[in-house]
Design an enzyme around this catalytic site. Sequence first.
Site, PDB file in Angstrom:
ATOM      1  CG  ASP A 125     -10.212   3.139  -0.599  1.00 17.56           C
ATOM      2  OD1 ASP A 125     -10.858   2.386   0.150  1.00 17.56           O
ATOM      3  OD2 ASP A 125     -10.505   4.326  -0.803  1.00 17.56           O
ATOM      4  CG  ASP A 180     -13.816   1.547   2.781  1.00 15.71           C
ATOM      5  OD1 ASP A 180     -12.759   1.448   2.130  1.00 15.71           O
ATOM      6  OD2 ASP A 180     -14.303   2.637   3.135  1.00 15.71           O
TER       7      ASP A 180
END
Length: 332
Positions: A85, A263
């Site tokens: 992430d 992201d």
Amino acid sequence: MIYKMYKFAVLCLLFAVTIGKRIQLDKKPMSRRDYDALKEQLTSRKFLDDGSNGAHIKLTDYMNTQYFAPVSIGTPPQEFTMVPDTGSSNLWVYSHKCMSIPCWYHKTFDNSKSSTYQKDGEAFDISYGSGSVKGTVGEDTAVLGGTTVPNFKFGEVTSVSGASFYASKMSGILGLGYGSISVDKLPTFVDQSNMSDKSFAFYLHSNPTSSYMTMPGYDQAAFNGAMQFHKVVEETYWALNLAGLKQGSQSVNVPSGFKAVIDSGTSLIVGPKQVVGPLVEGINVAKDCSNMNSLPTLTFTIDNTDYPLTSSEYVLKVTQGSQSECVMGVMA
């Protein structure tokens, strides 16, 4: 504001000219339940207005929306399915002591089975848009691909709340963002590693077995033409200068200073209504996918470079039992 730009994510995360080995990513289909839980999580967020020696890491791909990598913790290693992430900076995993329902059907970390584990005990607490994880900090060896980080501090989650955790296939998160947003100011996996080259790259494909990431460096054989480079304008998330948006040939007003964040842990393109509203105005996605060819191209301009997305790239297909339907992958 936070965006996931699939088509050009790889271009913005790379900054070292190397050819990395592969870390395979894992892909699975997204259900309607997954989509609804994710939508709840994202729309509840508050958005701002303004190599050569690397490993080739296999990723699991969940219907082009959720990608997972194998991460090992402890000695002997206990392997977990984690989200790599770029939108967060901590590593956490469900603890064997967790009694929350999501922990019942996900793999959990048992620190008593690791000879290299050390207890830290500091409180670990991360709040997300629609839930939170809580636990304590532990210290052990963590491994991603060919990168091993001994004495690494991470969150052992003993309590979790929020619909997205019930629906997700992950057992934890490996944060790849900057240390400035790390909870408890814990060192990040990349910063604490002994890699001299701290770069990494993602290669996300529709084929469930073809997605992977490289760390360090990137795979020169995975693209043609010139590489595009963009300056990170804020070292928290991977924040870039969002210079413009277009629906078809119609430009959308983007105030000066807006940022787009790449992201890898966010499955949809999301932003504030003042810019995303006009971008998607009039776009109606047929549930049976029958109007895909008539939907306009959406263009995102980073600095002076345009990145167009066709309908096949911003519309998701979600499943419910044996039925599939198309849904919009861009929301405010």
